[in-house]
Design an enzyme around this catalytic site. Structure first.
Site, mmCIF file in Angstrom:
data_model
loop_
_atom_site.group_PDB
_atom_site.id
_atom_site.type_symbol
_atom_site.label_atom_id
_atom_site.label_comp_id
_atom_site.label_asym_id
_atom_site.label_seq_id
_atom_site.Cartn_x
_atom_site.Cartn_y
_atom_site.Cartn_z
ATOM 1 N N HIS A 1 9.466 -7.033 12.971
ATOM 2 C CA HIS A 1 8.502 -6.056 13.509
ATOM 3 C C HIS A 1 7.478 -5.572 12.469
ATOM 4 C CE1 HIS A 1 10.618 -6.163 17.200
ATOM 5 N NE2 HIS A 1 11.509 -5.221 16.991
ATOM 6 N N HIS B 1 6.939 -1.582 22.145
ATOM 7 C CA HIS B 1 8.402 -1.518 22.050
ATOM 8 C C HIS B 1 8.943 -0.312 22.813
ATOM 9 C CE1 HIS B 1 12.411 -1.896 20.297
ATOM 10 N NE2 HIS B 1 12.036 -3.031 19.739
ATOM 11 N N GLU C 1 9.722 -6.491 25.880
ATOM 12 C CA GLU C 1 8.669 -6.729 24.898
ATOM 13 C C GLU C 1 7.977 -8.060 25.179
ATOM 14 O OE1 GLU C 1 10.731 -6.216 20.984
ATOM 15 O OE2 GLU C 1 12.308 -5.517 22.308
#
Ligand code: BGC
Length: 346
Positions: free
Chosen positions: A107, A177, A311
């Site tokens: 991420h 997210h 996601e």
């Protein structure tokens, strides 16, 4: 439609944070922060017409900073999901990234896009957040000018449009997210929610939680969500891939292309349905298998399986898997992706 701004306090370093509320004439609304371009609340009507905030979040910037590893509501970048070994080759050159989830990169690294203050402007019914990620940030090549546009319609549909341009070849994979609990953000586990996904294959996870490169057919597995299935059915299934992820923590290879409906999440208790459409090739579903127990908005209790993140994104580790759809953005070209979260109730 109205967009109003109010103070959301300040970060631990003293930087003021602004909360934007996008409200439609029915009173349904979404709230977005200029810190991390975070989706902080989504309040939509249930079958009784009562508003429920269905998006997990916090009440202060400090909590987002302290608990950032859950990525609640975060706009994830520069590259969402894992990059194996925190490295890749581009243009014949090796690039080393921050290995913030050793040995992998997750991420966007130690300080991803969710931990920066974004610039903002209001354009008609849209909130536009922008951020320049400098060349070398977390190890990525190229200065990346990034934009995300949030638009909330009268039909309770929230559109996210992502755009980015780089001055050198780089990797880009932007997503939201947000964790959803369609019974209300503090309403406990989401095992009773049903989920369907328009996909006939998913990317198999290796022991390092990165895809092995093999696309596995969903047929005859707990990953067959072509018809709606309860999330608890999936996470309780006796399947090696479910054990590997601790539940669902996998990327489905979506059928089709362009903006098309990819998944439908439904909560029988509240009657609320979330239909997700996207231009992206993949959908990572994460049933909050490792979300630590913590206190969320208004004292709500969050934790393991008390929300589900949907996601829409490029496939994990795509930069190291030439057979996956590319997440490389060439210098001067424009990255454009969309995610539409449409809320209805029965
Ligand atoms: C990933 C999980 C990770 C989580 C962190 C999800 O997108 O798929 O593996 O633990 O993010 O919040």
């Amino acid at each position: 439609m109205s967009i109003t701004a109010q103070s959301f306090g300040a970060t631990r370093e003293g930087t003021p944070v602004t909360l934007f509320r996008l409200e439609n004439p029915s009173g349904a609304y979404v709230q977005v922060l200029d810190y991390g371009a975070i989706l902080q609340a989504v309040a939509v009507p249930d079958r009784e017409g009562r508003l429920r905030d269905v998006c997990l979040g916090f009440d202060t910037p400090a909590e987002y900073q302290e608990k950032h590893e859950g990525y609640l509501g975060a706009l994830v970048g520069r590259c969402a999901n894992r990059i194996r070994g925190a490295r890749f080759q581009l243009g014949g050159r090796p690039h080393a990234l921050a290995a913030n989830q050793p040995p992998n990169h997750l991420h966007g690294g130690n300080r991803g896009f969710d931990q920066y203050l974004w610039d903002h402007r209001i354009e008609g019914d849209s909130l536009v957040l922008t951020r320049l990620s400098p060349a070398g940030e977390e190890g990525y090549p190229g200065a990346l000018q990034t934009q995300v546009r949030y638009t909330f319609g009268p039909d309770n549909a929230l559109l996210l449009e992502f755009q980015a341009v780089s001055d050198a070849d780089t990797v880009v994979n932007l997503t939201s997210h947000a964790y959803w609990n369609l019974n209300g953000h503090g309403a406990g586990d989401v095992g009773g929610h049903t989920l369907s996904i328009d996909a006939i294959a998913f990317t198999e996870l290796g022991e390092d939680n990165c895809p092995t490169g093999t696309l596995v057919s969903v047929v005859g597995t707990p990953f067959d969500l072509r018809s709606p299935r309860a999330l608890s059915d999936g996470w309780n299934a006796d399947h090696p891939q479910i054990r590997q992820g601790g539940g669902y923590d996998h990327n489905w290879a979506l059928r089709g292309s362009g903006l098309r409906e990819a998944a439908v999440l439904h909560a029988p208790e509240s009657g609320i349905t979330l239909a997700l459409s996207t231009t992206q090739p993949g959908l990572q579903v994460y049933t909050a298998n490792f979300l630590p127990e913590s206190t969320g908005k208004g004292g709500a209790v969050y934790g393991r399986r008390r929300g589900v993140a949907l996601e829409a994104q490029g496939f994990p580790n795509a930069v190291n898997q030439p057979e996956f759809p590319s997440t490389v953005l060439k210098a001067g070209e424009t990255y454009h992706q969309e995610i539409l979260f449409a809320f209805t109730h029965d």
